[in-house]
Design a protein around this motif. Structure first.
Motif, short mmCIF file in Angstrom:
data_model
loop_
_atom_site.label_atom_id
_atom_site.label_comp_id
_atom_site.label_asym_id
_atom_site.label_seq_id
_atom_site.Cartn_x
_atom_site.Cartn_y
_atom_site.Cartn_z
N PRO A 1 0.65 -1.25 0.04
CA PRO A 1 -0.10 -0.02 0.01
C PRO A 1 0.72 1.15 -0.03
O PRO A 1 2.04 1.36 0.56
CB PRO A 1 -1.04 -0.29 1.36
N LYS A 2 0.28 2.18 -0.70
CA LYS A 2 0.99 3.75 -0.58
C LYS A 2 0.82 4.32 0.60
O LYS A 2 -0.19 4.18 1.04
CB LYS A 2 0.33 4.46 -1.55
N PRO A 3 2.02 4.76 1.37
CA PRO A 3 1.85 5.40 2.76
C PRO A 3 0.76 6.42 2.45
O PRO A 3 0.73 7.27 1.63
CB PRO A 3 3.34 5.59 3.09
N PRO A 4 0.29 6.85 3.66
CA PRO A 4 -0.70 8.16 3.81
C PRO A 4 0.18 9.30 3.45
O PRO A 4 1.50 9.17 3.67
CB PRO A 4 -1.21 8.04 5.07
N HIS A 5 -0.32 10.22 3.15
CA HIS A 5 0.51 11.48 2.85
C HIS A 5 1.38 11.98 3.91
O HIS A 5 1.07 12.26 5.36
CB HIS A 5 -0.48 12.72 2.39
N GLY A 6 2.83 12.08 3.65
CA GLY A 6 3.85 12.33 4.84
C GLY A 6 4.07 11.05 5.48
O GLY A 6 5.23 11.46 6.54
#
Length: 82
Positions: free
Chosen positions: A63-68
């Motif tokens: 999964p792509k990490p959350p923003h920041g």
């Protein structure tokens, strides 16, 4: 063909394309099949167009990490039996 050692690489190896499918005879989407089944076979045709004996790969989707944020690097074990 005997197994061949892959070419080594440095850093991150981007696997942004699908590997070839294992050799198989593509099914014919004939008109006697239900509409959804024919549509599925038509979507599958481009994937089955690229076939090779060198076809056993493990695709990992992360999964792509959350923003920041960052993705936690937890250790794990992958076991398969065949």
């Amino acid at each position: 063909m005997p197994p061949v050692t892959p070419t080594p690489w440095r850093g991150t190896k981007f696997a942004d394309t699908m590997p070839p499918a294992c050799p198989q005879r593509p099914p014919e989407p004939d008109t006697s099949l239900p509409r959804r089944r024919r549509a599925y076979l038509e979507r599958l045709a481009p994937i089955l167009a690229n076939q090779s004996e060198d076809c056993l790969y493990l695709n990992l989707y992360v999964p792509k990490p959350p923003h920041g944020g960052t993705v936690p690097s937890e250790s794990g074990t992958f076991v398969t039996e065949g």
